[in-house]
Design a protein around this motif. Structure first.
Motif, short mmCIF file in Angstrom:
data_model
loop_
_atom_site.label_atom_id
_atom_site.label_comp_id
_atom_site.label_asym_id
_atom_site.label_seq_id
_atom_site.Cartn_x
_atom_site.Cartn_y
_atom_site.Cartn_z
N GLN A 164 -6.60 70.09 43.75
CA GLN A 164 -7.49 69.38 44.67
C GLN A 164 -6.75 69.07 45.96
OE1 GLN A 164 -8.40 65.06 44.86
NE2 GLN A 164 -10.37 65.65 43.98
N THR A 165 -7.34 69.46 47.08
CA THR A 165 -6.84 69.06 48.38
C THR A 165 -8.02 68.54 49.18
OG1 THR A 165 -7.13 71.28 49.34
CG2 THR A 165 -4.97 70.76 48.39
N ASN A 222 -12.90 68.80 39.55
CA ASN A 222 -12.49 68.31 40.87
C ASN A 222 -11.01 67.99 40.97
OD1 ASN A 222 -12.15 65.92 39.48
ND2 ASN A 222 -13.56 64.71 40.73
N GLY A 223 -10.24 68.41 39.97
CA GLY A 223 -8.80 68.15 39.99
C GLY A 223 -8.39 67.00 39.12
N ALA A 224 -9.33 66.11 38.81
CA ALA A 224 -9.04 64.97 37.94
C ALA A 224 -9.87 65.01 36.67
CB ALA A 224 -9.31 63.66 38.70
N GLN A 241 -19.01 68.69 61.44
CA GLN A 241 -17.64 68.70 61.96
C GLN A 241 -17.07 67.29 61.87
OE1 GLN A 241 -19.93 70.71 63.22
NE2 GLN A 241 -18.91 72.69 63.07
N GLY A 242 -15.79 67.20 61.50
CA GLY A 242 -15.15 65.90 61.35
C GLY A 242 -15.42 65.24 60.02
N GLN A 243 -16.13 65.91 59.13
CA GLN A 243 -16.44 65.33 57.83
C GLN A 243 -15.23 65.42 56.91
OE1 GLN A 243 -19.97 67.00 56.12
NE2 GLN A 243 -20.03 65.61 54.38
N TYR A 244 -15.01 64.39 56.10
CA TYR A 244 -13.92 64.38 55.13
C TYR A 244 -14.43 64.97 53.83
CZ TYR A 244 -9.87 62.70 52.48
OH TYR A 244 -8.73 62.61 51.70
N ILE A 245 -13.77 66.04 53.35
CA ILE A 245 -14.23 66.76 52.18
C ILE A 245 -13.03 67.13 51.31
CG2 ILE A 245 -16.20 67.72 53.46
CD1 ILE A 245 -14.67 70.37 53.63
N CYS A 246 -13.31 67.65 50.12
CA CYS A 246 -12.26 68.11 49.21
C CYS A 246 -12.63 69.47 48.64
CB CYS A 246 -12.07 67.12 48.06
SG CYS A 246 -11.57 65.45 48.55
N LYS A 247 -11.63 70.14 48.08
CA LYS A 247 -11.87 71.40 47.38
C LYS A 247 -10.98 71.43 46.14
CE LYS A 247 -8.25 74.45 47.54
NZ LYS A 247 -7.28 73.38 47.28
N TYR A 248 -11.36 72.26 45.18
CA TYR A 248 -10.48 72.49 44.03
C TYR A 248 -10.25 73.98 43.88
CZ TYR A 248 -8.18 72.64 39.60
OH TYR A 248 -7.24 72.87 38.64
N GLY A 249 -8.99 74.34 43.66
CA GLY A 249 -8.64 75.73 43.42
C GLY A 249 -7.47 75.80 42.45
#
Length: 406
Positions: free
Chosen positions: A320-321, A292-294, A307-315
């Motif tokens: 992680q953003t 997850n970036g950490a 819609q409007g949900q706070y989420i993250c991605k890793y690439g």
């Protein structure tokens, strides 16, 4: 990018979700296929800390909002399955007046509202839940988007908002699209907007997400992507790992150096995914995890997306953003996708090489990276990220499911 013929299996992956007021968590956790009814989980408040920085909230308040959004993510696919011709989506709002809303067409609104309130019970979701009327259902506006796409061609993307009935034609040449409408060659609904858009770029480069993936084309060119989630074949015990379907099929895992065996891919109907197994056996993939970036996080479930949900991605390229899903559903030649918007904290949500990476909230799996805003020759300083929601897998015959420790 190399496209291949996709192969569809016969079995559906994830069972439909029943509406229930509560979810009892078993004390005995095992590795199994994830369904969409596991509760929100956020080890060390990792996602809550990101949201608290984004919005200036306390970690406790950020965690409360994420739990509610997680409940909304569990509820939305269940309502969509139960009311396919009436459900119009779910949405969370940010700011000081945090609310969540369920939308439905007038004929089904009472039944949808009753089902939503039954699900919410007396919990945190109930305290901020609204039920609102929408002019059109998700299925109806989705069919309209597919019709527009077949007329405009693969260079177009159609953005739809069932909650408002709004449609946008995102095209590379707005002048030509407008001329086609004026000249009667293309018929658009009143209020349809036309915007210039360079498409969703699918170019792939180097990787981690769960693992680093490097594919090699027949001519020797390198194609690098990000691994998504550990998966299991639904009709057997064969374990594997996913990446984006538009990435090269034949490759190896760069973390271990082990060659990967291509199994199956899906590049249509809103799914952009493929899966592989390790040539060295299944022992590499016994416990479902993603980076997850950490650090490495064990998957504890899967959910739908609102819609409007706070989420993250890793690439691999942008790490992680995190950000919010926007109010539209985006349909391109691959199918329908969601978008995580850029913001001041993460102006570039995705770049080449992030394709296939995990989209998540806490330790809950939500989707895989599909692409970013297009641009010629390179993207600008601000890019949004488009992703395949895992809820698209089941109705499109994806024969693997995300594994979870749950």
């Amino acid at each position: 990018m190399k496209k291949r013929a996709f192969r569809l299996g016969a079995a559906c992956v994830l069972a439909s979700v029943a509406i229930s007021a509560a979810h009892a968590v078993s004390n005995t956790k095992t590795i199994r296929l994830a369904t969409f009814d596991e509760p929100f989980n956020d080890p060390d408040d990792a996602t809550a800390k990101q949201l608290s920085k984004t919005e200036g909230l306390t970690v406790a308040e950020a965690s409360r909002r994420l739990r509610i959004m997680g409940e909304l993510g569990r509820l939305a696919p269940a309502l969509s399955a139960r009311f396919p011709k009436g459900f119009a989506g779910a949405e969370a709002t940010t700011g000081s007046d945090f609310r969540v809303a369920i939308y439905g067409v007038a004929a089904d609104l009472e039944a949808i509202g009753n089902a939503a309130r039954q699900f919410a019970g007396k919990g945190e979701l109930a305290s901020v839940l609204d039920v609102r009327t929408a002019p059109v259902s998700e299925s109806e506006i989705g069919a309209q988007a597919r019709g527009y796409l077949s007329s405009l061609g693969s260079n177009a993307t159609i953005a739809t908002n069932a909650r408002t009935g709004q449609i946008k034609l995102l095209v590379k040449d707005p002048t030509s699209a407008l001329a086609a409408i004026v000249g009667g060659r293309f018929r658009a609904a009143p209020g349809t907007q036309i915007e210039q858009f360079d498409g969703i770029a699918l170019t792939a480069t180097e990787v981690p997400g769960g693992q680093n993936y490097r594919g090699t084309f027949s001519n020797g060119d390198i194609n690098e992507c990000t691994r998504g989630f550990n998966v299991k074949q639904t009709n057997g015990s064969l374990y594997g790992v996913t990446t984006a379907g538009h990435c090269e099929n034949n490759g190896r895992d760069e973390t271990t150096g082990v060659s990967l065996a291509f199994r199956q891919e899906w590049v249509s109907n809103g799914v952009d995914s493929q899966w592989h197994t390790f040539s060295g056996g299944n022992n590499y993939l016994v416990v479902p995890k993603f980076y997850n970036g950490a650090g490495v996080v064990t998957v504890t479930g899967a959910q739908g997306v609102a819609q409007g949900q706070y989420i993250c991605k890793y690439g691999r390229s942008t790490g992680q953003t995190c950000g919010y899903t926007d109010p539209y559903t985006y349909t391109d030649s691959y199918g329908a996708f969601y978008r995580m918007n850029s913001n001041s904290t993460y102006p570039r949500q995705s770049l080449e090489g992030d394709s296939g990476g995990p989209v998540f909230t806490g330790s809950i799996a939500l989707g895989q990276v599909h692409g970013r805003d297009g641009g010629n020759p390179t993207p600008g300083p601000v890019t949004n990220m488009y992703f395949t929601p895992l809820t698209a897998w089941a109705p499109n015959n994806v024969t693997v499911g995300v594994t979870c420790y749950c």
